[in-house]
Design a protein around this motif. Structure first.
Motif, PDB file in Angstrom:
ATOM      1  N   GLN A  34       5.937  17.722  -5.838  1.00  0.00           N
ATOM      2  CA  GLN A  34       6.889  17.489  -4.749  1.00  0.00           C
ATOM      3  C   GLN A  34       7.592  18.751  -4.307  1.00  0.00           C
ATOM      4  O   GLN A  34       7.895  18.927  -3.144  1.00  0.00           O
ATOM      5  CB  GLN A  34       7.924  16.448  -5.176  1.00  0.00           C
ATOM      6  CG  GLN A  34       7.357  15.037  -5.163  1.00  0.00           C
ATOM      7  CD  GLN A  34       8.437  13.988  -5.412  1.00  0.00           C
ATOM      8  OE1 GLN A  34       9.587  14.181  -5.049  1.00  0.00           O
ATOM      9  NE2 GLN A  34       8.045  12.899  -6.050  1.00  0.00           N
ATOM     10  N   MET A  35       7.897  19.636  -5.252  1.00  0.00           N
ATOM     11  CA  MET A  35       8.679  20.818  -4.886  1.00  0.00           C
ATOM     12  C   MET A  35       7.798  21.945  -4.390  1.00  0.00           C
ATOM     13  O   MET A  35       8.203  22.717  -3.530  1.00  0.00           O
ATOM     14  CB  MET A  35       9.504  21.290  -6.083  1.00  0.00           C
ATOM     15  CG  MET A  35      10.526  20.262  -6.505  1.00  0.00           C
ATOM     16  SD  MET A  35      11.427  20.734  -7.970  1.00  0.00           S
ATOM     17  CE  MET A  35      12.694  21.713  -7.260  1.00  0.00           C
ATOM     18  N   VAL A  36       6.637  22.072  -4.961  1.00  0.00           N
ATOM     19  CA  VAL A  36       5.793  23.228  -4.627  1.00  0.00           C
ATOM     20  C   VAL A  36       4.644  22.838  -3.696  1.00  0.00           C
ATOM     21  O   VAL A  36       4.298  23.579  -2.789  1.00  0.00           O
ATOM     22  CB  VAL A  36       5.250  23.895  -5.909  1.00  0.00           C
ATOM     23  CG1 VAL A  36       4.431  25.126  -5.549  1.00  0.00           C
ATOM     24  CG2 VAL A  36       6.378  24.261  -6.852  1.00  0.00           C
ATOM     25  N   GLY A  37       4.059  21.654  -3.920  1.00  0.00           N
ATOM     26  CA  GLY A  37       2.958  21.240  -3.060  1.00  0.00           C
ATOM     27  C   GLY A  37       1.652  21.173  -3.823  1.00  0.00           C
ATOM     28  O   GLY A  37       1.637  21.158  -5.050  1.00  0.00           O
TER      29      GLY A  37
END
Lengths: 90, 131
Positions: free
Chosen positions: B27-30
């Motif tokens: 979710q944060m990095v992809g």
């Protein structure tokens, strides 16, 4: 910077990832006198812990410096695309 | 393209911790970074196993290498064992990061998403730990 939680984890990741897409050096500070930190370093960017309403200063040096500065300022102005993951990943 | 980026493997004693850490990375990095996680024993209890770690390494494998984030004791020793069991040409391209598992995974993945080398990815994760 108007984002509600400031330069916390997710915004920091987005800012760092964007900075890394440019070849020029990109630095960030929370005062126009510095200290300047490498905007491509996730650890340092997250370490600023800048809260909402902090004024962020960017400086860049290299071939694509203008594009880098424009893109970074736009990201901050868009509140880091929070709530719109698709746009951020584009 | 994404296979050029260093992969991240998360090894926890708890499958919940491992899966949750992987969720945070996604979710944060992809999804530009190959990512795999493993945790818990086959009966659903706490533990780590060399076999599942080997599977996770295969899943996250990248030509650029793989960075492993671990929690406690056995996670690290079993990861070391899993590295020893790899073909020789892979061994030097796998690194265990001395970093907190959640924070280290997010930091390492952020660095990896920009195409950084395995050394740089590991250094970034380890930059977090006090001197």
């Amino acid at each position: 910077m108007t984002h509600a939680v400031g330069l916390h984890a997710r915004p920091s990741v987005k800012l760092t990832k964007l900075a890394k897409t440019f070849g020029c050096t990109v630095e960030l500070a929370i005062s126009n006198e510095g200290p300047w930190i490498d905007a491509k370093s996730i650890v340092k960017v997250m370490g600023t812990k800048a809260p909402k309403d902090t004024v962020l200063f960017f400086r860049a040096s290299g071939d694509d410096e203008d594009a880098a500065l424009t893109a970074l300022v736009e990201l901050v102005e868009r509140d880091f695309d929070e709530g719109s993951e698709e746009a951020a990943n584009a | 393209m994404s296979k050029e980026n260093v992969g991240i493997v998360i090894v926890s004693h708890s499958s919940d911790v491992a899966r949750g850490t992987a969720d945070m990375v996604r979710q944060m990095v992809g999804d530009e970074v190959p990512l795999a996680w493993c945790g818990g024993d086959p009966d659903g209890g706490l533990g780590t196993s060399v076999e599942t770690i080997l599977g996770a390494i295969d899943q996250a494998w990248s030509q650029a290498g793989v960075a492993i984030l671990v929690d406690l004791g056995g996670a690290e020793t079993n990861s070391e064992m899993a590295i020893e069991m790899q073909p020789e040409e892979r061994r030097s391209r796998i690194a265990i990061c001395n970093a907190p598992i959640v924070e280290g995974a997010v930091m390492a993945a952020t660095e990896a998403s920009g195409g950084a080398s395995l050394d740089i990815v590991r250094q970034t994760a380890e930059e977090l730990s006090p001197g």
